[in-house]
Write an enzyme that holds these catalytic residues in place. Structure first.
Site, PDB file in Angstrom:
ATOM      1  N   LYS A 211       0.854  -1.513  -0.030  1.00 36.32           N
ATOM      2  CA  LYS A 211       0.134   0.046  -0.023  1.00 36.32           C
ATOM      3  C   LYS A 211       0.816   1.506  -0.030  1.00 36.32           C
ATOM      4  O   LYS A 211       0.636   2.116  -0.723  1.00 36.32           O
ATOM      5  CB  LYS A 211      -0.992  -0.088   1.432  1.00 36.32           C
ATOM      6  N   CYS A 265      -3.344  10.760   1.610  1.00 36.77           N
ATOM      7  CA  CYS A 265      -2.679   9.522   1.491  1.00 36.77           C
ATOM      8  C   CYS A 265      -1.119   9.635   0.693  1.00 36.77           C
ATOM      9  O   CYS A 265      -0.287   9.323   1.456  1.00 36.77           O
ATOM     10  CB  CYS A 265      -3.655   8.875   0.411  1.00 36.77           C
TER      11      CYS A 265
HETATM   12  N1  SAJ Z   1      -1.741  15.162  -8.706  1.00 36.62           N
HETATM   13  C1  SAJ Z   1      -0.779  15.798  -9.657  1.00 36.62           C
HETATM   14  N2  SAJ Z   1      -0.496  15.350 -10.682  1.00 36.62           N
HETATM   15  C2  SAJ Z   1      -1.183  14.130 -11.193  1.00 36.62           C
HETATM   16  C3  SAJ Z   1      -1.935  13.467 -10.391  1.00 36.62           C
HETATM   17  C4  SAJ Z   1      -2.223  13.775  -9.119  1.00 36.62           C
HETATM   18  O1  SAJ Z   1      -0.311  16.747  -9.165  1.00 36.62           O
HETATM   19  O2  SAJ Z   1      -0.696  13.869 -12.453  1.00 36.62           O
HETATM   20  C5  SAJ Z   1      -1.888  15.576  -7.202  1.00 36.62           C
HETATM   21  C6  SAJ Z   1      -3.665  15.672  -7.295  1.00 36.62           C
HETATM   22  O3  SAJ Z   1      -3.959  17.020  -7.658  1.00 36.62           O
HETATM   23  C7  SAJ Z   1      -3.670  15.568  -5.642  1.00 36.62           C
HETATM   24  C8  SAJ Z   1      -2.652  14.476  -5.419  1.00 36.62           C
HETATM   25  O4  SAJ Z   1      -1.564  14.508  -6.360  1.00 36.62           O
HETATM   26  O5  SAJ Z   1      -3.321  16.811  -4.768  1.00 36.62           O
HETATM   27  C9  SAJ Z   1      -3.030  13.062  -5.059  1.00 36.62           C
HETATM   28  O6  SAJ Z   1      -4.214  12.760  -6.017  1.00 36.62           O
HETATM   29  P1  SAJ Z   1      -4.321  11.490  -6.764  1.00 36.62           P
HETATM   30  O7  SAJ Z   1      -5.614  11.406  -7.711  1.00 36.62           O
HETATM   31  O8  SAJ Z   1      -3.244  10.813  -7.307  1.00 36.62           O
HETATM   32  O9  SAJ Z   1      -4.610  10.319  -5.458  1.00 36.62           O
HETATM   33  P2  SAJ Z   1      -5.764  10.531  -4.064  1.00 36.62           P
HETATM   34  O10 SAJ Z   1      -4.947  10.937  -3.063  1.00 36.62           O
HETATM   35  O11 SAJ Z   1      -7.054  10.867  -4.293  1.00 36.62           O
HETATM   36  O12 SAJ Z   1      -5.986   8.772  -3.907  1.00 36.62           O
HETATM   37  C10 SAJ Z   1      -4.607   7.841  -3.737  1.00 36.62           C
HETATM   38  C11 SAJ Z   1      -4.920   6.961  -4.755  1.00 36.62           C
HETATM   39  N3  SAJ Z   1      -3.727   6.008  -4.865  1.00 36.62           N
HETATM   40  C12 SAJ Z   1      -2.913   5.995  -6.290  1.00 36.62           C
HETATM   41  O13 SAJ Z   1      -3.265   6.237  -7.241  1.00 36.62           O
HETATM   42  C13 SAJ Z   1      -1.595   5.027  -6.058  1.00 36.62           C
HETATM   43  C14 SAJ Z   1      -6.017   5.908  -4.537  1.00 36.62           C
HETATM   44  O14 SAJ Z   1      -5.915   4.621  -5.178  1.00 36.62           O
HETATM   45  C15 SAJ Z   1      -5.731   5.292  -2.778  1.00 36.62           C
HETATM   46  O15 SAJ Z   1      -6.711   4.492  -2.797  1.00 36.62           O
HETATM   47  C16 SAJ Z   1      -5.711   6.499  -2.033  1.00 36.62           C
HETATM   48  O16 SAJ Z   1      -4.549   7.495  -2.591  1.00 36.62           O
HETATM   49  C17 SAJ Z   1      -5.569   6.351  -0.476  1.00 36.62           C
HETATM   50  O17 SAJ Z   1      -6.211   6.263  -0.058  1.00 36.62           O
HETATM   51  O18 SAJ Z   1      -4.513   5.820  -0.172  1.00 36.62           O
END
Ligand code: SAJ
Length: 414
Positions: A211, A265
């Site tokens: 995880k 996360c």
């Molecule tokens: N972000 C960027 N650029 C990107 C992608 C995301 O700047 O290309 C930023 C987003 O704006 C945000 C942050 O990263 O601020 C996180 O966003 P996210 O969509 O990547 O993830 P979360 O936090 O909503 O959910 C993540 C997911 N993990 C992965 O994709 C590996 C989800 O599957 C998990 O269940 C969740 O964390 C968790 O609960 O751990």
């Protein structure tokens, strides 16, 4: 006669409530437990105390059928799922207080033979420790496999993406980490009641680390994109065009830069890996530092652009932690707006956040910050700052920005 619920879910937040609801919808009798009496009352009325598409209809249905009920105390159950927060301390180690509190509440209810699953993100070893807390409190029970009174412990991390939880909770493959093979098998059978993805069996420590690795993988990749954006800014190259071009390579898939990494996360979990092996986790730590430095970079950019106005009017588009959600927790965009309000007391900051009705308390008290509609804010502003790529902003007519000074951290108008 009092009936025993099949499953008790401890913690009815973004993960616990969907899990409780989907278990109930697939035939389990579920009691959900939460310390927040407002959440308990809302859930028992069939309502969901936060925004998540398609969750409320499932909750309302299973509550009406009597398959899910919420309460504030932990009952006896055949299986427990613990879905409580695991934040980090000031020294970036896990704060396991909520897991301990859950263990303390569960221990006295046990009769022997129960399954206890930790879904919370955990540093390697926390599930085993949770088992030790419980068995220390109940020396009459054991963890020895095959014994009639043995309690079974497993770690089964959630992987669902906020905004898509009800789809992903059913479809995603899942890791099932048993402290013993018997615990893993029992946990697998429980998740098989609703999960259509593959159920992948391993031990608890590997599951905990998997995880953390998943979220660190994403953090490192976002840090790469954020670092590229800061380099390109220095050498005057359009990073969005650069990434678009590079991603035409069949084995390259660079993520999108932004104002930083938010949520509870991805900005948290890598620190548990760093804490587990500080001298070896070099790249993972550096990625965290790069992503954490991005709001400072954006702030400097805005201040430099705003400097030519005596009392600048700044429209800040978005304060959620990512697109199309209302979640403001650990949001870099919100941090940028707070810092801007402090650094530029004479500026007028017009916050646009289509997913909320009122400013959060830490912004509401500031005289120079107001919540506004997109079109009004943009029209009034000298400087327009795009902080979140919400669909409402992407749909805007770019001609509205022609006369404006633009800082676009998501590249939607560039
Ligand atoms: N972000 C960027 N650029 C990107 C992608 C995301 O700047 O290309 C930023 C987003 O704006 C945000 C942050 O990263 O601020 C996180 O966003 P996210 O969509 O990547 O993830 P979360 O936090 O909503 O959910 C993540 C997911 N993990 C992965 O994709 C590996 C989800 O599957 C998990 O269940 C969740 O964390 C968790 O609960 O751990």
């Amino acid at each position: 006669m009092e009936t025993t619920p099949d499953v008790c879910v401890v913690g009815l937040g973004y993960i616990g409530l969907p899990t409780a609801a989907i278990l109930a919808a697939n035939g389990s009798n579920v009691i959900g437990v939460d310390v927040n009496p407002h959440h308990v009352a809302e859930i028992n009325a069939g309502r969901v105390p936060f925004v998540e598409p398609d969750l409320e209809s499932v909750v309302a249905g299973v509550v009406a059928q009597g398959r899910l009920a919420a309460q504030s105390s932990v009952p006896h159950a055949d299986a427990y799922i613990v879905a409580v927060p695991t934040p980090f301390t000031e020294t970036y180690e896990v704060d396991d207080a909520y897991v301990r509190a859950a263990a303390d509440a569960i221990a006295p209810m046990l009769k022997g033979g129960e399954l206890i699953i930790l879904e919370s993100t955990s540093p390697p070893g926390l599930t085993e420790q949770m088992g030790e807390f419980i068995l220390d409190a109940r020396p009459d029970l054991t963890a020895a496999p095959g014994r009639a009174n043995s309690v079974h412990f497993a770690h089964c991390p959630e992987r669902v993406l906020p905004g898509r939880i009800m789809v992903e909770i059913v479809q995603n493959d899942r890791i099932i980490g048993g402290v013993t093979p018997e615990a893993a098998e029992r946990a697998r059978a429980l998740y098989a009641t609703f999960c259509r993805g593959e159920l992948l069996i391993t031990d608890a420590r590997t599951s905990e680390m998997a995880k953390l690795a998943e979220n660190s993988y994403r953090d490192v990749n976002i840090a790469f994109a954020n670092e590229l954006s800061m380099i390109c800014d220095r050498i005057d190259i359009d990073v969005w065009e650069l990434i678009r071009l590079a991603n035409h390579h069949p084995r390259v898939n660079i993520l999108q830069p932004g104002p930083g990494v938010g949520g509870h996360c991805i900005a948290v979990d890598p620190w548990f890996i760093v804490a587990a092996a500080p001298d070896r986790a070099k790249l993972i730590r550096l990625a965290r530092e790069v992503n954490d430095s991005k709001p400072d970079f954006v702030l400097e950019k805005i201040m430099a652009r705003a400097a030519k106005f005596r009392d600048p009017v700044i429209a800040a588009l978005g304060i959620a932690f990512k697109a199309d959600i209302d979640d403001l927790r650990e949001s870099p965009s919100k941090t940028i707006v707070e810092r801007l309000a402090s650094e530029l007391p004479h500026a007028s900051i017009l916050v646009v956040e289509p997913n909320i009705d009122a400013l959060p308390s830490d912004l509401a008290g500031r005289a120079n910050v107001t919540l506004r509609e997109t079109a009004d804010a943009v029209e009034e502003a000298d400087v327009v700052v795009v902080l979140v790529d919400h669909q409402q902003f992407k749909a805007m007519d770019p001609r509205a920005l022609q006369e404006k000074v633009l800082v676009d951290t998501k590249g939607i108008f560039l």
